[in-house]
Design a protein around this motif. Structure first.
Motif, mmCIF file in Angstrom:
data_model
loop_
_atom_site.group_PDB
_atom_site.id
_atom_site.type_symbol
_atom_site.label_atom_id
_atom_site.label_comp_id
_atom_site.label_asym_id
_atom_site.label_seq_id
_atom_site.Cartn_x
_atom_site.Cartn_y
_atom_site.Cartn_z
ATOM 1 N N LEU A 67 9.326 1.374 -0.613
ATOM 2 C CA LEU A 67 10.745 1.659 -0.072
ATOM 3 C C LEU A 67 10.748 1.650 1.404
ATOM 4 N N TYR A 68 9.932 2.103 2.207
ATOM 5 C CA TYR A 68 9.656 2.133 3.474
ATOM 6 C C TYR A 68 9.853 0.295 3.995
ATOM 7 N N GLY A 69 9.088 -0.255 3.425
ATOM 8 C CA GLY A 69 9.296 -1.654 3.557
ATOM 9 C C GLY A 69 10.637 -2.442 3.157
ATOM 10 N N LEU A 70 11.175 -1.908 2.026
ATOM 11 C CA LEU A 70 12.290 -2.521 1.865
ATOM 12 C C LEU A 70 13.710 -2.018 2.772
ATOM 13 N N MET A 71 13.363 -0.862 3.383
ATOM 14 C CA MET A 71 14.584 -0.276 4.200
ATOM 15 C C MET A 71 14.430 -0.991 5.603
ATOM 16 N N ALA A 140 24.088 1.159 2.501
ATOM 17 C CA ALA A 140 24.207 0.313 1.623
ATOM 18 C C ALA A 140 25.584 -0.545 1.509
ATOM 19 N N TYR A 141 26.724 0.242 1.248
ATOM 20 C CA TYR A 141 27.791 -0.007 1.305
ATOM 21 C C TYR A 141 28.153 -0.886 2.521
ATOM 22 N N VAL A 156 19.602 -0.329 -2.168
ATOM 23 C CA VAL A 156 19.615 0.020 -3.653
ATOM 24 C C VAL A 156 18.629 0.911 -4.259
ATOM 25 N N PRO A 157 17.363 0.274 -4.208
ATOM 26 C CA PRO A 157 16.279 1.161 -4.836
ATOM 27 C C PRO A 157 15.833 2.423 -3.754
ATOM 28 N N TYR A 158 16.108 2.530 -2.590
ATOM 29 C CA TYR A 158 15.956 3.404 -1.715
ATOM 30 C C TYR A 158 16.853 4.603 -2.102
ATOM 31 N N VAL A 159 18.124 4.163 -2.208
ATOM 32 C CA VAL A 159 19.376 5.322 -2.767
ATOM 33 C C VAL A 159 18.796 5.700 -3.968
ATOM 34 N N ALA A 160 18.626 4.943 -5.034
ATOM 35 C CA ALA A 160 18.149 5.568 -6.356
ATOM 36 C C ALA A 160 16.928 6.541 -6.231
#
Length: 189
Positions: A67-71, A140-141, A156-160
């Motif tokens: 998640l840190y990598g994606l963000m 994200a929006y 989106v995965p982080y928000v989920a």
């Protein structure tokens, strides 16, 4: 919409350098995780009453690393490409506004573990993760609709996960009467 606040925002050099943008949140998250003494954290986690669907402790390290990598990658895309002089003023403003929100959310993210496991303050930790959920849902929006759709989808995965983390934080607090002192500490009182 708030604005770009340079004093609260990571430097452009972070966002414009892909490896730095990705590795900074991973490194900071790892540093905070290890500073909390993982064995003590795991012992505390396993000693508290937990809501259903609680994952085993070993899931958190890999999940947060991803998640840190994606963000970090989302931030790189949104700010690096979004602030290009070829973009409209509105796109640049949205990218810069998002950079400020991203920087603030990163600080809130890094504060959650010390609040929950270090200070054992589940109310404050739950407020923190609720703020994270709201900021990142909006981020994200914002990035997805105004700057770079890929950056929005990467969050989106982080928000989920933040939604699930809110459930775990609030559920653990509630099931333990908002008192996360360890059982041996409770017995000594």
């Amino acid at each position: 919409m708030t604005t770009y606040l340079p004093k609260l925002t990571l430097p452009d050099a972070v966002f414009n350098n892909l490896p730095v943008s990705v590795l900074l949140p991973v490194a900071l998250g790892t540093l905070v995780g290890y500073s909390m003494r993982p064995k003590d954290t795991e012992r505390a986690y396993l000693s508290w009453k937990q809501p259903p669907l609680r994952p085993p402790p070993w899931v958190f390290g890999p999940a947060w690393t991803i998640l840190y990598g994606l963000m970090g990658y989302a931030a790189h895309r949104a700010v690096h490409f979004g602030t290009s002089p070829l973009n409209s003023a509105a796109t640049i403003a949205a990218a810069r506004h998002g950079a400020t929100l991203y920087s603030i959310q990163l600080e809130l993210n890094l504060a959650w573990m010390p609040l929950f496991f270090g200070l054992r303050r589940p109310v404050e930790a739950t407020i923190d993760v609720l703020a994270l959920l709201g900021i990142n849902g909006y981020l994200a929006y914002l990035w997805g609709s105004s700057v770079d759709s890929t950056a929005g989808w990467l969050l989106v995965p982080y928000v989920a996960w933040l939604g699930f983390a809110t459930y775990l934080s609030a559920g653990t607090g509630y099931l333990n009467n908002w008192d996360l002192t360890l059982d041996d500490t409770k017995k000594a009182q």
